[in-house]
Design an enzyme around this catalytic site. Structure first.
Site, PDB file in Angstrom:
ATOM      1  CD  GLU A  72      11.527   0.086 -22.740  1.00 12.77           C
ATOM      2  OE1 GLU A  72      10.370   0.496 -23.000  1.00 12.77           O
ATOM      3  OE2 GLU A  72      11.753  -0.944 -22.076  1.00 12.77           O
ATOM      4  CB  CYS A 103       9.125  -5.567 -25.212  1.00  7.23           C
ATOM      5  SG  CYS A 103       8.963  -4.312 -26.499  1.00  7.23           S
TER       6      CYS A 103
HETATM    7  N1  THU Z   1       5.979  -1.571 -21.810  1.00  9.63           N
HETATM    8  C1  THU Z   1       6.983  -0.667 -21.922  1.00  9.63           C
HETATM    9  O1  THU Z   1       6.752   0.544 -21.872  1.00  9.63           O
HETATM   10  N2  THU Z   1       8.253  -1.136 -22.094  1.00  9.63           N
HETATM   11  C2  THU Z   1       8.583  -2.447 -22.179  1.00  9.63           C
HETATM   12  O2  THU Z   1       9.728  -2.763 -22.438  1.00  9.63           O
HETATM   13  C3  THU Z   1       7.573  -3.466 -21.942  1.00  9.63           C
HETATM   14  C4  THU Z   1       6.183  -3.001 -21.882  1.00  9.63           C
HETATM   15  C5  THU Z   1       4.615  -1.089 -21.628  1.00  9.63           C
HETATM   16  C6  THU Z   1       3.705  -1.299 -22.806  1.00  9.63           C
HETATM   17  C7  THU Z   1       2.354  -1.325 -22.156  1.00  9.63           C
HETATM   18  O3  THU Z   1       1.879  -0.008 -22.025  1.00  9.63           O
HETATM   19  C8  THU Z   1       2.614  -1.883 -20.771  1.00  9.63           C
HETATM   20  O4  THU Z   1       4.011  -1.759 -20.562  1.00  9.63           O
HETATM   21  C9  THU Z   1       2.210  -3.338 -20.602  1.00  9.63           C
HETATM   22  O5  THU Z   1       2.749  -4.135 -21.595  1.00  9.63           O
END
Ligand code: THU
Length: 150
Positions: A72, A103
């Protein structure tokens, strides 16, 4: 909005038509294929419609885990780099079931570019065809913004 180029400010006019939600979801699914996630194996793609244009992002991990950036934020920062500062909608694609929501850190970054968080749709999808959606206001109620700053 503080200045034309400030938080949630307007980008230069663009002729791009707003993406349909289906088109935005398709771009998020395409972006997921660009994820660099050798550690978590959790691949995420995002497509943010900002100031009428669509910007893709994917998560980019690092051996120093804390330097990882979420899909994001990659999408939103690509938009900012292009001068697109008004978030209109975002779609996120992962393999989670049910589809995973952004997140907390990403919610805060999304809020920065949302003049009206209640008008921003956040949609999460996965390859099973499952879908969840919220408004940004639902995901980060009473969030901190530049309006709090002197
Ligand atoms: N991740 C995202 O790209 N977006 C989110 O909203 C949550 C987590 C990614 C970060 C990391 O590379 C993987 O997901 C595991 O946390």
């Amino acid at each position: 909005m503080t200045t034309p180029d400030g938080p949630a400010g307007d980008a230069p006019a663009t002729s791009d038509a707003p993406a349909t939600s289906e088109a935005l979801e398709a771009r998020a699914a395409a972006a997921q294929r660009k994820a660099y996630a050798p550690y978590s194996k959790f691949r995420v793609g995002a497509a943010a419609q900002m100031s009428g244009q669509v910007f893709e992002g994917a998560n980019v991990e690092n051996a120093s885990y804390g330097l990882t950036i979420c899909a994001e934020r990659v999408a939103v920062f690509a938009a900012a780099l292009a001068g697109a500062h008004r978030l209109e909608a975002i779609a996120v694609c992962s393999d989670a079931s049910p589809p995973s929501s952004p997140c907390g850190a990403c919610r805060q970054v999304l809020l920065e570019f949302a003049p009206d968080p209640a008008a921003v749709t956040v949609t999460a999808i996965n390859s099973l065809g499952e879908r969840r959606s919220w408004t940004l206001a639902e995901l980060i109620p009473d969030g901190f913004s530049g309006r709090e700053l002197p």
